[in-house]
Design a protein around this motif. Sequence first.
Motif, mmCIF file in Angstrom:
data_model
loop_
_atom_site.group_PDB
_atom_site.id
_atom_site.type_symbol
_atom_site.label_atom_id
_atom_site.label_comp_id
_atom_site.label_asym_id
_atom_site.label_seq_id
_atom_site.Cartn_x
_atom_site.Cartn_y
_atom_site.Cartn_z
ATOM 1 N N ASP A 181 2.414 32.967 79.181
ATOM 2 C CA ASP A 181 2.767 31.819 78.618
ATOM 3 C C ASP A 181 1.704 31.941 77.173
ATOM 4 O O ASP A 181 0.789 32.409 77.269
ATOM 5 N N ARG A 182 2.154 31.068 76.262
ATOM 6 C CA ARG A 182 1.467 31.058 75.160
ATOM 7 C C ARG A 182 0.509 29.854 74.866
ATOM 8 O O ARG A 182 -0.323 29.883 73.955
ATOM 9 N N GLN A 228 2.259 19.648 78.830
ATOM 10 C CA GLN A 228 2.407 19.324 77.197
ATOM 11 C C GLN A 228 2.623 18.156 76.889
ATOM 12 O O GLN A 228 2.361 17.559 75.933
ATOM 13 N N GLY A 232 11.406 25.827 76.588
ATOM 14 C CA GLY A 232 11.298 24.388 76.407
ATOM 15 C C GLY A 232 9.722 24.064 76.724
ATOM 16 O O GLY A 232 8.851 24.640 76.728
ATOM 17 N N HIS A 234 3.761 26.121 84.661
ATOM 18 C CA HIS A 234 2.898 25.506 85.901
ATOM 19 C C HIS A 234 3.008 26.477 86.824
ATOM 20 O O HIS A 234 2.613 26.364 88.002
ATOM 21 N N GLY A 235 3.724 27.677 86.737
ATOM 22 C CA GLY A 235 3.779 28.684 87.800
ATOM 23 C C GLY A 235 5.059 28.528 88.817
ATOM 24 O O GLY A 235 5.168 29.081 89.813
ATOM 25 N N GLY A 236 5.805 27.579 88.696
ATOM 26 C CA GLY A 236 6.972 27.177 89.693
ATOM 27 C C GLY A 236 7.684 28.393 90.021
ATOM 28 O O GLY A 236 7.985 28.815 91.105
ATOM 29 N N HIS A 237 8.429 28.945 88.864
ATOM 30 C CA HIS A 237 9.317 30.100 89.183
ATOM 31 C C HIS A 237 8.282 31.456 89.493
ATOM 32 O O HIS A 237 8.764 31.965 90.298
ATOM 33 N N THR A 247 10.087 21.980 88.823
ATOM 34 C CA THR A 247 10.687 23.328 88.231
ATOM 35 C C THR A 247 12.050 23.035 88.415
ATOM 36 O O THR A 247 12.601 22.884 89.386
ATOM 37 N N ASP A 297 12.067 30.136 80.847
ATOM 38 C CA ASP A 297 12.599 28.781 81.340
ATOM 39 C C ASP A 297 12.114 28.224 80.067
ATOM 40 O O ASP A 297 10.918 27.592 79.766
ATOM 41 N N ASN A 328 2.962 35.573 73.439
ATOM 42 C CA ASN A 328 4.238 34.811 73.188
ATOM 43 C C ASN A 328 5.126 35.984 73.656
ATOM 44 O O ASN A 328 5.037 37.005 73.694
ATOM 45 N N PHE A 329 6.282 35.302 74.655
ATOM 46 C CA PHE A 329 7.127 36.191 75.236
ATOM 47 C C PHE A 329 8.043 37.417 74.432
ATOM 48 O O PHE A 329 8.289 38.560 74.618
#
Length: 313
Positions: free
Chosen positions: A55-56, A110, A105, A35-38, A9, A103, A81-82
């Motif tokens: 997350d999409r 992926q 990118g 991946h849920g880090g933040h 992250t 965040d 989609n945010f």
Amino acid sequence: MIDNMEHKTVFKVEAVEWLLGGKNRGIFVDGTTGHGGHTCEILKRLVDGKVIAIDRDEEILNLAKKRCKDYLRRVIFIKENFKNLPLILTKMEIDEVDGLLLDLGVSTLQLLKGDRGFSLLHNGPLDMRMDKSQEIDARYLVNTLSEEKLAKIFREYGEEKKADIIAKAIVEERRFKTINTTRELVEIVLRVKPIYKRQKIHPATKVFMALRIAVNGELDGLDRFLINFIKNNLKSGGRVIIISFHSLEDRIIKRTFNLLAGKCVCGLPADLCRCPREKIIKILKPFPLKPSFNDVKENRRMRSAKLRGVEKL
Ligand SMILES: C[S@@+](CC[C@H](N)C(=O)[O-])C[C@H]1O[C@@H](n2cnc3c(N)ncnc32)[C@H](O)[C@@H]1O
């Protein structure tokens, strides 16, 4: 295998500290939970409150759910989609939130899973869709767009100097066969841009990045989304924190924040300027936070990262 794919992250502590700004309760949105880090870091620091984790990419959202398993009562995962956040909040009957983190990118999953088609290092179908339910993929763009349109994508999104000849080579190849895989695309690029010894960046990197941005419409409507969200869905005192990895993306973010901070963004002389000059946010730091030498040594993905943040007045 997928469970073990570690995503380092970026600016984990810094981004979350900026986002919370000393608060330990409230409703926060992680618009790119990955991946849920933040997301986990926010949840860890909240005494009371919720995180809406978006997350999409469904595959990745499942990893985040596992990672945040200790906090499931306080986190809501949404595959979206945010940029549809205002609609999501309306459906949840939430008027305003305390903060939004983006965040931007791609995530490690992926990049490392060949079958997702994002990576030039792993052969796979030419896909690159973050949202697999989306119809348009990289294969469609590479095989149907005109030479001019392909060159424009490589030039504008990838800042690729050889955009024209790469596009020409692709169109030439299409006369004989459909381009189906990442390896086939890499080979076409290498014919035009051979690889040299000790070259740090693979010659096809910019082409792949440009296609990914185009497939996922990453820059489309980002400015409009930020303006609407900050005006309508962010509490006074609430914050928006963004990590970007691409100069075009960063330019859009910087310009939008300056506009909402009441600054002129048109560059015209004062008597011609029509910028609204309405100040509804303050910019947290005059310059973006960039990674240190050690950060980059530990995580090469950080080398182009920039962290910017604002607070609503
Ligand atoms: C860099 S990763 C996020 C990593 C995450 N912060 C972590 O530490 O685990 C970016 C994620 O954003 C997602 N993403 C990118 N654009 C999106 C959008 N417009 N809406 C929702 N998710 C998006 C991608 O699918 C990817 O999983």
